[in-house]
Design a protein around this motif. Structure first.
Motif, PDB file in Angstrom:
ATOM      1  N   THR A 188       0.835  -1.198   0.000  1.00 47.91           N
ATOM      2  CA  THR A 188       0.000   0.000   0.000  1.00 47.91           C
ATOM      3  C   THR A 188       0.871   1.251   0.000  1.00 47.91           C
ATOM      4  OG1 THR A 188      -1.676  -1.196   1.284  1.00 47.91           O
ATOM      5  CG2 THR A 188      -1.846   1.211   1.241  1.00 47.91           C
ATOM      6  N   VAL A 189       0.492   2.244  -0.785  1.00 49.39           N
ATOM      7  CA  VAL A 189       1.216   3.511  -0.877  1.00 49.39           C
ATOM      8  C   VAL A 189       0.386   4.608  -0.220  1.00 49.39           C
ATOM      9  CG1 VAL A 189       2.087   5.281  -2.442  1.00 49.39           C
ATOM     10  CG2 VAL A 189       2.486   2.859  -2.947  1.00 49.39           C
ATOM     11  N   GLY A 197       5.976  10.416   0.836  1.00 45.27           N
ATOM     12  CA  GLY A 197       5.580   9.117   0.328  1.00 45.27           C
ATOM     13  C   GLY A 197       6.061   8.009   1.245  1.00 45.27           C
ATOM     14  N   HIS A 198       5.212   7.021   1.448  1.00 41.06           N
ATOM     15  CA  HIS A 198       5.509   5.960   2.409  1.00 41.06           C
ATOM     16  C   HIS A 198       4.815   4.684   1.947  1.00 41.06           C
ATOM     17  CE1 HIS A 198       6.612   4.191   6.188  1.00 41.06           C
ATOM     18  NE2 HIS A 198       5.390   4.194   6.697  1.00 41.06           N
ATOM     19  N   ALA A 199       5.419   3.537   2.229  1.00 39.34           N
ATOM     20  CA  ALA A 199       4.826   2.248   1.888  1.00 39.34           C
ATOM     21  C   ALA A 199       4.592   1.442   3.153  1.00 39.34           C
ATOM     22  CB  ALA A 199       5.724   1.473   0.931  1.00 39.34           C
ATOM     23  N   ILE A 200       3.457   0.786   3.229  1.00 41.69           N
ATOM     24  CA  ILE A 200       3.093  -0.061   4.355  1.00 41.69           C
ATOM     25  C   ILE A 200       2.435  -1.324   3.814  1.00 41.69           C
ATOM     26  CG2 ILE A 200       2.811   1.823   6.012  1.00 41.69           C
ATOM     27  CD1 ILE A 200      -0.161   1.818   5.437  1.00 41.69           C
ATOM     28  N   LEU A 201       2.181  -2.266   4.691  1.00 40.16           N
ATOM     29  CA  LEU A 201       1.467  -3.485   4.307  1.00 40.16           C
ATOM     30  C   LEU A 201       0.084  -3.465   4.928  1.00 40.16           C
ATOM     31  CD1 LEU A 201       1.721  -6.261   2.857  1.00 40.16           C
ATOM     32  CD2 LEU A 201       2.302  -7.222   5.093  1.00 40.16           C
ATOM     33  N   LEU A 230      -3.350   6.330  -0.804  1.00 40.26           N
ATOM     34  CA  LEU A 230      -3.421   6.579  -2.234  1.00 40.26           C
ATOM     35  C   LEU A 230      -3.876   5.372  -3.037  1.00 40.26           C
ATOM     36  CD1 LEU A 230      -0.110   8.578  -2.741  1.00 40.26           C
ATOM     37  CD2 LEU A 230      -2.432   9.486  -2.740  1.00 40.26           C
ATOM     38  N   LYS A 231      -3.180   4.247  -2.851  1.00 38.98           N
ATOM     39  CA  LYS A 231      -3.458   3.066  -3.675  1.00 38.98           C
ATOM     40  C   LYS A 231      -2.899   1.832  -2.995  1.00 38.98           C
ATOM     41  CE  LYS A 231      -0.892   4.843  -6.987  1.00 38.98           C
ATOM     42  NZ  LYS A 231      -0.204   5.024  -8.290  1.00 38.98           N
TER      43      LYS A 231
END
Length: 262
Positions: A188-189, A197-201, A230-231
């Motif tokens: 997930t973004v 901007g960051h990414a996670i699960l 975001l997406k």
């Protein structure tokens, strides 16, 4: 097909997608710690690589779970969450495309019906353990310093280091190895609380959407993070991404965000 990569974060950040915090001392610690644990060597990752001669990390959940003991108190009470509404199909992050190009076996998968993880004391305990211990295992470092490129790079912790994408991908891999359904483990973004901007699960469960985050050891409902979502990956196919465009509590408005994702 070309995607524009602008996921690299500035070097002033701390553990947020990126920056080295007391890196020299932690480098030494991880090198000794990894040698003592006998980490499993893996095949060449691809064209963009760290300087290490070999890729080594704990590739198996069973090896990981046996080797590591939690360094912090574990959560025993199952949390509560809501479910985020998703929109239609959207653009795929460049980093995922690059990851699939270098590790096609991870992405050449068949579409499956959407399935949510059944949340039980056992599955919650595994989620909590993986989130805490991966957060403690990986040494945070920026994309630029790690890979020597501003182009977004997603991978596993081949040398025990990485930014937010590496944390999230490794958690996903360990949970898959533990038997969790692929359709419930979604990259997930988001924009974090600083508009970066960051990414996670995201973990889709029968009790709502929870997130595993390298910035926080506690597992939280998606809407308790304060992030702007975001997406994320489609449940049916990890190579299809769907829009979200929703704010969690206390999130800033979209116009404050300084990073843009494709």
């Amino acid at each position: 097909m070309t995607w524009v990569a602008v996921f690299a974060l500035a070097a002033h950040q701390d553990k947020r997608c990126g920056v080295v915090v007391t890196v020299m001392s932690r480098w030494f610690f991880v090198a000794i710690f990894s040698a003592c644990l006998g980490l499993v060597p893996l095949a060449n990752a691809g064209s963009v690589r760290p300087s290490a001669d070999k890729e080594t990390y704990l590739s198996s959940f069973n090896k990981y779970a046996i080797t590591f003991e939690a360094t912090q108190a574990r959560s025993t009470a199952i949390g509560s969450a809501t479910s985020a509404a998703v929109g239609g199909r959207t653009s795929i992050p460049y980093g995922w495309v690059d990851f699939c190009g270098r590790r096609p076996e991870q992405c050449k998968v068949s579409a499956l019906p959407a399935v949510d993880l059944k949340l039980t004391p056992r599955t919650w305990s595994i989620l909590d353990r993986v989130n805490r211990e991966v957060n403690g295992y990986i040494v945070p470092i920026s994309n630029l310093e790690h890979w020597g490129t501003m182009q977004d790079h997603w991978d596993y912790p081949v040398d025990g280091k990485g930014d937010c994408k590496i944390y999230a991908l490794f958690k996903r891999k360990l949970l898959l190895d533990a038997g969790f359904p692929r359709q419930a483990l979604l990259m997930t973004v988001v924009y974090d609380l600083n508009g970066e901007g960051h990414a996670i699960l995201t973990v889709k469960t029968d009790k709502g959407d929870f997130v595993l985050d390298n910035l926080v050891n506690k597992i939280r409902s998606w809407d308790a993070t304060g992030y702007y979502f975001l997406k994320r990956q489609s449940q049916q196919n990890p190579n299809i991404w769907v829009s979200i465009n929703l704010r969690g509590k206390a999130a800033r408005s979209p116009d404050t965000h300084r990073k843009v994702f494709n």
